[in-house]
Scaffold this motif. Structure first.
Motif, short mmCIF file in Angstrom:
data_model
loop_
_atom_site.label_atom_id
_atom_site.label_comp_id
_atom_site.label_asym_id
_atom_site.label_seq_id
_atom_site.Cartn_x
_atom_site.Cartn_y
_atom_site.Cartn_z
N GLU A 60 4.79 8.39 12.94
CA GLU A 60 4.28 9.67 13.41
C GLU A 60 5.06 10.14 14.62
O GLU A 60 5.44 9.36 15.48
N LEU A 61 5.31 11.45 14.66
CA LEU A 61 6.02 12.02 15.80
C LEU A 61 5.11 12.00 17.02
O LEU A 61 3.93 12.34 16.93
N ARG A 98 5.84 -3.34 12.13
CA ARG A 98 7.20 -3.76 12.45
C ARG A 98 8.16 -3.24 11.40
O ARG A 98 7.78 -3.05 10.25
N GLN A 99 9.42 -3.07 11.79
CA GLN A 99 10.43 -2.59 10.86
C GLN A 99 11.51 -3.65 10.66
O GLN A 99 12.12 -4.10 11.62
N VAL A 100 11.72 -4.05 9.39
CA VAL A 100 12.83 -4.95 9.06
C VAL A 100 14.09 -4.10 8.95
O VAL A 100 15.12 -4.41 9.53
N HIS A 101 14.00 -3.01 8.18
CA HIS A 101 15.02 -1.97 8.13
C HIS A 101 14.32 -0.70 7.68
O HIS A 101 13.09 -0.69 7.50
N SER A 102 15.05 0.38 7.53
CA SER A 102 14.42 1.68 7.28
C SER A 102 13.54 1.72 6.03
O SER A 102 12.63 2.52 5.94
N ASN A 103 13.79 0.84 5.06
CA ASN A 103 13.00 0.84 3.83
C ASN A 103 11.95 -0.27 3.77
O ASN A 103 11.30 -0.44 2.74
N TYR A 104 11.81 -1.04 4.85
CA TYR A 104 10.85 -2.14 4.80
C TYR A 104 10.11 -2.26 6.12
O TYR A 104 10.66 -2.71 7.12
N THR A 163 2.62 -4.33 3.54
CA THR A 163 3.81 -3.47 3.61
C THR A 163 3.58 -2.23 2.75
O THR A 163 2.62 -2.17 1.98
N GLY A 164 4.46 -1.24 2.89
CA GLY A 164 4.32 -0.05 2.08
C GLY A 164 5.08 1.12 2.65
O GLY A 164 5.89 0.98 3.57
N VAL A 224 0.85 -1.19 0.00
CA VAL A 224 0.00 0.00 0.00
C VAL A 224 0.89 1.25 0.00
O VAL A 224 2.04 1.20 0.42
N ASN A 225 0.33 2.34 -0.46
CA ASN A 225 1.09 3.59 -0.52
C ASN A 225 1.29 4.22 0.85
O ASN A 225 2.29 4.86 1.11
N ASP A 226 0.31 4.03 1.74
CA ASP A 226 0.38 4.63 3.08
C ASP A 226 0.11 3.54 4.12
O ASP A 226 -1.04 3.20 4.38
N LEU A 227 1.17 3.00 4.69
CA LEU A 227 1.04 1.87 5.60
C LEU A 227 0.29 2.25 6.88
O LEU A 227 -0.51 1.47 7.39
N GLN A 228 0.52 3.43 7.40
CA GLN A 228 -0.14 3.87 8.63
C GLN A 228 -1.66 3.94 8.44
O GLN A 228 -2.43 3.47 9.29
N SER A 229 -2.10 4.52 7.31
CA SER A 229 -3.54 4.62 7.04
C SER A 229 -4.17 3.25 6.90
O SER A 229 -5.28 3.00 7.39
N GLU A 230 -3.46 2.33 6.21
CA GLU A 230 -3.99 0.98 6.03
C GLU A 230 -4.07 0.25 7.38
O GLU A 230 -5.02 -0.47 7.66
#
Length: 201
Positions: free
Chosen positions: A199-200, A171-177, A193-194, A149-155
C-alpha cells in the motif's frame, strides 16, 4: 513426455522470453535458467510457481506430470494428507479452527482432529495419545505448512485481528514472492504467501 527443463524452455520461447529476461523476472542468473533447461539442476518451488504464472499454465503442466500414466499404473488410489503432531492438543484445535475458519471435519476425542481443506486431509495429532505410532524416523522433523491466498495484505490483517498467535511482518523474497509467518501453539511455522501490492504510504 518432455523433461521439466524442456518444458521451461518450450514455454519460455512461446512467451517470447530470452533466458536473460526470464532470469531477470525470477531474480536469478541466466546461468540458473540455462542449467534448468539442460536438466543440470531444478528450480525452487517459488520459482516454479512464478514461472507457471508468467507462462499462464498450471504447475502440473510445467512439471510435465502425466496423470493418465500414473492413474493407469496405480490401482491403489492414494490420498494426500498432512499429520501435524502437537503437544497441546486443546489449544492447537482451537487455533486451527479459528485460523482455517472451520470446525474440524472429524474429531476423535483427545487423539486427533481432521480438517478437509481444499482437497487435502490436514490432521493434528495429540503427541501424548500416539501409542503404537512411530514418528521417530531419522529426519529433523522440521517443516512449514504453506497456504497461498489471493490477497496477502487482507489475509495479514485478518490474522492480526484474530490474535491467535505470533506473526511476522510481510516479507519479500523478491518482487514475485512475498509472505509472512504465523506460529501455532507448538511454535510450528505456517507460511502464508500470495498476491501482494504494498500500500502507498
Amino acid at each position: 513426455m518432455l523433461s521439466i527443463g524442456r518444458k521451461i524452455q518450450e514455454y519460455r520461447v512461446k512467451n517470447g522470453f530470452s533466458q536473460e529476461i526470464l532470469a531477470e523476472k525470477l531474480g536469478v542468473s541466466r546461468q540458473s535458467v540455462s542449467k534448468w533447461e539442460l536438466g543440470q539442476s531444478l528450480p525452487e518451488v517459488d520459482k516454479i510457481i512464478t514461472m507457471s504464472n508468467l507462462f499462464s499454465v498450471t504447475t502440473d503442466e510445467l512439471l510435465s506430470i502425466n496423470r493418465k500414466r500414473f492413474s493407469k499404473s496405480n490401482k491403489t488410489k492414494l490420498r494426500f494428507g498432512i499429520y501435524l503432531i502437537v503437544k497441546n492438543f486443546k489449544e492447537s484445535l482451537y487455533f486451527y479452527e479459528i485460523f482455517l475458519s472451520m470446525r474440524a471435519s472429524k474429531l476423535a476425542h483427545n487423539i486427533f482432529a481432521q480438517f478437509f481443506y481444499d482437497g487435502i486431509y490436514f490432521s493434528i495429532m495429540n503427541e501424548s495419545n500416539l501409542k503404537g505410532h512411530d514418528y521417530t524416523g531419522n529426519g529433523d522433523h522440521k517443516f512449514a505448512l504453506n497456504f497461498w491466498v489471493n490477497d496477502l495484505q487482507s489475509e495479514y490483517e485478518r490474522i492480526k485481528n484474530l490474535n491467535i498467535g505470533i506473526s511476522t511482518e510481510i516479507r519479500q523474497v523478491h518482487s514475485n514472492y512475498n509472505y509472512f509467518n504465523l506460529y501455532d501453539p507448538d511454535n510450528n511455522v505456517i507460511e502464508i504467501t500470495g498476491n501482494y501490492r504494498k500500500e502507498l504510504e
